[in-house]
Design a protein around this motif. Structure first.
Motif, PDB file in Angstrom:
ATOM      1  N   GLN A 113       0.904  -1.117  -0.146  1.00  0.00           N
ATOM      2  CA  GLN A 113      -0.086   0.114   0.117  1.00  0.00           C
ATOM      3  C   GLN A 113       0.907   1.347  -0.020  1.00  0.00           C
ATOM      4  O   GLN A 113       0.489   2.461  -0.515  1.00  0.00           O
ATOM      5  CB  GLN A 113      -0.986   0.071   1.060  1.00  0.00           C
ATOM      6  CG  GLN A 113      -0.628   0.436   2.553  1.00  0.00           C
ATOM      7  CD  GLN A 113       0.112  -0.701   3.471  1.00  0.00           C
ATOM      8  OE1 GLN A 113       0.321  -1.731   2.688  1.00  0.00           O
ATOM      9  NE2 GLN A 113       0.558  -0.543   4.643  1.00  0.00           N
ATOM     10  N   LEU A 114       2.032   1.039   0.471  1.00  0.00           N
ATOM     11  CA  LEU A 114       3.121   2.354   0.673  1.00  0.00           C
ATOM     12  C   LEU A 114       3.599   2.243  -0.825  1.00  0.00           C
ATOM     13  O   LEU A 114       4.569   3.520  -1.234  1.00  0.00           O
ATOM     14  CB  LEU A 114       4.207   2.232   1.821  1.00  0.00           C
ATOM     15  CG  LEU A 114       3.514   2.484   3.212  1.00  0.00           C
ATOM     16  CD1 LEU A 114       4.575   2.275   4.074  1.00  0.00           C
ATOM     17  CD2 LEU A 114       2.773   3.736   3.183  1.00  0.00           C
ATOM     18  N   VAL A 115       3.606   1.245  -1.499  1.00  0.00           N
ATOM     19  CA  VAL A 115       4.333   1.153  -2.716  1.00  0.00           C
ATOM     20  C   VAL A 115       3.562   1.784  -3.900  1.00  0.00           C
ATOM     21  O   VAL A 115       3.933   2.511  -4.927  1.00  0.00           O
ATOM     22  CB  VAL A 115       4.880  -0.329  -3.234  1.00  0.00           C
ATOM     23  CG1 VAL A 115       5.656   0.008  -4.548  1.00  0.00           C
ATOM     24  CG2 VAL A 115       5.824  -0.328  -1.928  1.00  0.00           C
ATOM     25  N   THR A 116       2.450   1.443  -3.897  1.00  0.00           N
ATOM     26  CA  THR A 116       1.345   1.507  -5.091  1.00  0.00           C
ATOM     27  C   THR A 116       0.545   3.025  -4.888  1.00  0.00           C
ATOM     28  O   THR A 116      -0.174   3.491  -5.932  1.00  0.00           O
ATOM     29  CB  THR A 116       0.685   0.356  -5.425  1.00  0.00           C
ATOM     30  OG1 THR A 116      -0.151   0.232  -4.209  1.00  0.00           O
ATOM     31  CG2 THR A 116       1.286  -0.667  -5.667  1.00  0.00           C
ATOM     32  N   LYS A 117       0.256   3.064  -3.843  1.00  0.00           N
ATOM     33  CA  LYS A 117      -0.889   4.071  -3.313  1.00  0.00           C
ATOM     34  C   LYS A 117      -0.113   5.426  -3.201  1.00  0.00           C
ATOM     35  O   LYS A 117      -1.048   6.607  -3.032  1.00  0.00           O
ATOM     36  CB  LYS A 117      -1.767   3.893  -2.251  1.00  0.00           C
ATOM     37  CG  LYS A 117      -2.512   2.522  -2.539  1.00  0.00           C
ATOM     38  CD  LYS A 117      -3.837   2.719  -2.990  1.00  0.00           C
ATOM     39  CE  LYS A 117      -4.548   1.463  -3.584  1.00  0.00           C
ATOM     40  NZ  LYS A 117      -5.737   1.205  -2.641  1.00  0.00           N
ATOM     41  N   ILE A 118       0.951   5.494  -3.138  1.00  0.00           N
ATOM     42  CA  ILE A 118       1.671   6.794  -2.575  1.00  0.00           C
ATOM     43  C   ILE A 118       2.865   6.641  -2.857  1.00  0.00           C
ATOM     44  O   ILE A 118       3.702   5.800  -3.028  1.00  0.00           O
ATOM     45  CB  ILE A 118       1.335   7.072  -0.991  1.00  0.00           C
ATOM     46  CG1 ILE A 118       1.339   8.460  -0.703  1.00  0.00           C
ATOM     47  CG2 ILE A 118       2.015   6.143  -0.179  1.00  0.00           C
ATOM     48  CD1 ILE A 118       0.898   8.811   0.652  1.00  0.00           C
TER      49      ILE A 118
END
Lengths: 429, 264
Positions: B98-103
């Motif tokens: 989630q920290l790689v793809t969303k932000i």
């Protein structure tokens, strides 16, 4: 990676500095036909070539956004707008091209900004605010304000996985705007969340803009774009179609959608024709039914919209010439034949009507042709969908041989900068 | 050449890394009854079993290694530290998708932050280790303690280097975690963790000590317990090797992290 080109603050502030500049950016995705996620399949695929397919999500995209601008990116699904936003946010790397971003970016992509479902709302606020560059002290200070904006006071110590998607978006948006960065990237934020929250977000955008910050909004809602964006860009299959004022781009987008619609309608008609020629039975039977409908003397069989060259068309630009041709069949000889045609807009409002009785038109040639045609010069209708109603009657207007109130619709797209239903010629005096 | 110019992509890396580490620590034992007690309990249970087996059956204590329990615990803690740091580091990008793809977060902070959890746990276990040293009446010299800290840091650098090297590839090949799990047990048995180096024929010593993990384990416990150190040049060679591995790993990471978001 190279360090920044010195952005000379000496440059006059009159011509606003550029916040984002994108030059000739390409983004290519390779889609394996079968996803390779084990060594075994990588090994197998090594011997079995051609299992990749690549396509360009972005093709030679260039644009600039000035500081303090509210810039919209619009396009249909799959046009590459989200990919572009992800590249601006740094999530994806472009294959080619130069991207220059002047200032810190607060991205808001998809649902949530990297929330961890197992953590409470509180912990997620701390995690994401840190990700967006706030330090612990700043988060402590802003915490109450973040929670208040999201209206989630009661749920803040619950795990995010128990939040509804609307709640997650509210919290995420709240963190994103409190991060207070110079550039805000927003992807389809308004798709989720109730209308109250949506308008709250939009007000927040305006406040952001007033503070001289840059906002980039990806949307497919034309009215939002018209209302808030200064400038916009239209993307189609990864290419820039146009960059201009929000109004221009909105019109371009509508026009694009309409020509797509035109193509779809044409294709449908073509398919129907092919089907008719092949099977013949289905539609013929329908015709027979209409023909035998109570033994009508005259029956309306179809309608066609034509452009000035006599070519069938369903989408017109305001100011175009347009003809409506209605086909009919005569089963019994009738003494007098009159035709009436009405145009309604999509909301059901009666826009315009004529009939041959009032205009005292000789209808003999129509009898011979099997159709009746009305030509309009420079249609003054503004952007909307319209449909036509048609009636055939004898000498008594209230006793029609046949009447079809809603036959077929056409669309009009207006490039003019005015509002309302019709474009009445005018001049400011 | 694709390029990306920015004034600054992020301003507080330290806080970011610490936040990721803290979040992981919070999530680690969440949902378990004993919670953080496991941090200390897990190595102690392992130690109790291994100590029983190897002290009573193989009887290392009475064959030249009187402080076998101390050696075992020291080595076990180092091994657990290394295996946990490498395992979480390897899987860090996928676990924090989630920290790689969303932000956008500088990806190296995710890898580094994830490995730090093992460092916290190791730090807490050192308190237990100290208590054991006191209990067995073997107070290490200052030099021994200093070298132990240096070795622990070197081991951490090695684990981080491994994580940088492998994390972007784990996104592509999920088998890496299984492979590494197996290799970790190979490394454990190829290093003097449960057995003292002295129990092997001398001719094998040099070969075994070529493995940096074996080197670190052996000399950190030798330093603590027997005040016995390696030569300066051997030490320097190992430091140089680890630093070089770290630099290479980071360069590889920077090259392959670019496409990570599309592949997760």
């Amino acid at each position: 990676m190279t360090s920044t080109t010195d952005n000379n603050s000496a440059a006059s502030k009159k011509d606003r500095p550029i916040a984002i500049s994108v030059k000739n950016v390409f983004k290519q995705f390779t889609i394996p036909h079968e996803k390779i996620s084990t060594l075994r399949s990588a090994f197998v695929n090594f011997f079995k070539r051609n299992s990749y397919e690549s396509f360009y999500a972005l093709k030679d995209v260039s644009f600039e956004v000035k500081k303090g601008e509210f810039f919209g990116i619009i396009g249909r699904n799959g046009s590459g707008k989200s990919t572009l936003l992800k590249i601006l946010a740094g999530v994806y790397t472009a294959n080619k091209g130069v991207i220059n971003i002047n200032g810190l970016v607060s991205p808001f992509l998809e649902l949530g900004i990297g929330f961890n479902p197992e953590l409470s709302g509180r912990d997620n606020i701390y995690l994401n605010a840190t990700v967006l560059g706030l330090c612990e002290k700043e988060i402590d200070e802003k915490f109450d304000s973040i929670v208040a904006f999201s209206e989630l006071e009661r749920f803040i110590d619950q795990k995010i996985k128990n939040y509804s998607s609307g709640m997650q978006v509210r919290l995420a948006f709240s963190v994103a705007i409190h991060a207070n960065r110079e550039i805000l990237l927003m992807d389809e934020v308004l798709a989720v969340g109730d209308s109250n929250f949506q308008s709250k977000c939009l007000r927040e955008f305006v406040r952001y803009k007033d503070m001289g910050k840059t906002v980039i909004l990806v949307t497919h809602d034309i009215s939002t774009m018209r209302k808030y964006c200064d400038r916009a860009m239209l993307l189609r299959s990864g290419e820039v179609v146009m960059i201009g004022s929000a109004e221009e781009v909105a019109n371009g987008y509508i026009y694009q959608n309409m020509s797509d619609e035109e193509r779809r309608v044409m294709r449908d008609q073509e398919m129907a024709r092919i089907k008719e020629q092949k099977g013949a039975k289905g539609s013929k039977a329908e015709d027979a039914e209409r023909d035998g409908d109570g033994g009508k003397a005259v029956v309306i069989t179809g309608v066609e919209f034509l452009d000035k060259n006599g070519k069938p068309k369903n989408v017109f630009v305001s100011g175009d010439d347009m003809s409506i041709r209605v086909y009919f069949k005569q089963h019994k000889e009738v003494a007098e034949l009159n035709f009436g045609l009405a145009i309604y807009n999509d909301d059901g409002n009666y826009a315009f009507g004529v009939n041959t009785f009032m205009d005292e038109v000789d209808t003999q040639k129509y009898k011979k042709n099997g159709y009746c045609q009305v030509d309009y010069k420079n249609i003054p209708l503004r952007t909307n969908s319209y449909y036509v109603g048609f009636a055939i009657y004898g000498d008594n207007v209230h006793n029609a041989y046949d009447y079809v109130p809603r036959m077929k619709s056409f669309q009009v797209f207006s490039k003019d900068k005015n509002f309302g239903m019709v474009n009445i010629g005018y001049k400011w005096n | 050449m694709p390029s990306r110019f920015m004034t600054k992509s992020h301003e507080n890396y330290r806080e970011l890394v610490m936040r990721i580490a803290k979040t992981d620590f919070k999530l680690r034992y969440h949902g378990s009854v004993l919670g953080y007690v496991w941090v200390i309990l897990k190595p102690l249970l392992m130690f109790t079993i291994l100590n029983f087996v190897f002290s009573s059956i193989f009887n290392f204590r009475n064959s030249g290694t009187p402080y076998y329990p101390l050696e075992l615990l020291t080595a076990l803690l180092l091994f657990q530290f290394f295996s946990e740091a490498t395992m979480t580091g390897l899987m860090s990008l996928v676990n924090k998708a989630q920290l790689v793809t969303k932000i956008y977060v500088p990806r190296w902070t995710i890898v580094l932050g994830s490995t730090m959890n093992a460092l916290f746990v190791f730090g807490m276990n050192l308190i237990v280790l100290a208590l054991f040293f006191v209990y067995y009446g073997r107070i290490p010299t200052l030099g021994g303690v200093a070298m132990f800290i240096v070795y622990a840091l070197l081991l951490y650098i090695l684990a981080v280097a491994f994580s940088f090297l492998t994390a972007p590839f784990y996104v592509r090949f999920r088998d890496l975690s299984t492979i590494w799990e197996v290799l970790l047990s190979v490394i454990m048995y190829a290093s003097p963790v449960i057995y003292p180096l002295t129990s092997l024929p001398v001719r094998y010593w040099q070969i075994i000590l070529l493995n940096p993990f074996a080197f670190i384990v052996n000399y950190s416990k030798q330093g603590l317990i027997n005040n016995n150190y390696t030569t300066f040049w051997h030490f320097m060679a190992m430091v140089a090797g680890i630093v070089l591995a770290g630099v290479i790993a980071f360069l590889v990471f920077r090259k392959y992290e670019k496409t990570v978001a599309e592949l997760i």
